[in-house]
Motif scaffolding. Structure first.
Motif, short mmCIF file in Angstrom:
data_model
loop_
_atom_site.label_atom_id
_atom_site.label_comp_id
_atom_site.label_asym_id
_atom_site.label_seq_id
_atom_site.Cartn_x
_atom_site.Cartn_y
_atom_site.Cartn_z
N THR A 280 3.00 -1.76 -1.96
CA THR A 280 4.01 -0.71 -2.01
C THR A 280 3.48 0.48 -2.80
O THR A 280 3.73 1.63 -2.43
N ARG B 162 2.98 4.19 -1.18
CA ARG B 162 3.53 5.41 -1.79
C ARG B 162 2.42 6.43 -2.04
O ARG B 162 2.60 7.62 -1.78
N THR C 31 7.37 6.89 2.59
CA THR C 31 8.65 7.24 1.98
C THR C 31 9.33 6.03 1.34
O THR C 31 9.10 4.89 1.76
N GLU C 32 10.14 6.31 0.36
CA GLU C 32 10.90 5.26 -0.31
C GLU C 32 11.82 4.55 0.67
O GLU C 32 11.92 3.32 0.65
#
Length: 159
Positions: A63, A67, A72-73
């Motif tokens: 993750t 990022r 994107t989150e």
């Protein structure tokens, strides 16, 4: 999971130090498996397989890498429910995620034809082979991470 079971995690061993030749081979395999795979797609695949395998170390690592690569989150937060997100992921990404799940969780003992054919529609044969190699490799890393209890949190992306 049994009620009352404690999961006090601490590393069981330092795999890379215990078997450096195997670790080096895994790093080489990982690099070969990633070759030619879109970096964003590769990270989505790695995170999804790691979620399925409950590998906290790899979820943390990939993750962060995703990022750093511009993911994107929203897409990271919703990855574990990707089938419910409409068009948040492209059809190609959805096909890759379906294949990732089928290869990672072989509960039926095989990858269903529909899943394979869906992926084959979006990837040329060499790309599909690379994707399968990537899925196999992250599953191997997950098994190393979970078995040796690699601790999440300290990883910093190099991007």
């Amino acid at each position: 999971m049994t009620t009352g079971t404690s999961h006090a995690h601490g590393p069981r061993m330092q795999f890379a130090k215990a078997v450096p030749e195997v670790y080096k081979a895994m790093v080489t395999l990982d690099a070969a498996a990633r070759r030619g795979v879109d970096p964003t797609l590769a990270e989505l695949v790695k995170v999804r397989a790691s979620q399925l395998n409950h590998c906290a170390f790899c979820i943390d690592m990939h993750t962060k890498d995703a990022r750093a690569a511009g993911e994107t989150e929203d897409r990271l937060y919703l990855l574990n429910a990707w089938e419910e997100t409409g068009d948040l992921y492209t059809e190609k990404e959805q096909a890759a995620l379906a294949l990732t799940e089928a290869v990672t969780v072989l509960t039926d003992g095989f990858v269903q034809d529909e899943v394979y054919e869906r992926a084959a529609k979006h990837f040329e044969e060499r790309e599909l082979a690379q994707l399968i190699a990537l899925i196999l490799t992250i599953n191997a890393w997950n098994r190393i991470g979970v078995t040796t209890r690699m601790a999440p949190g300290a990883y910093k992306p190099t991007v």
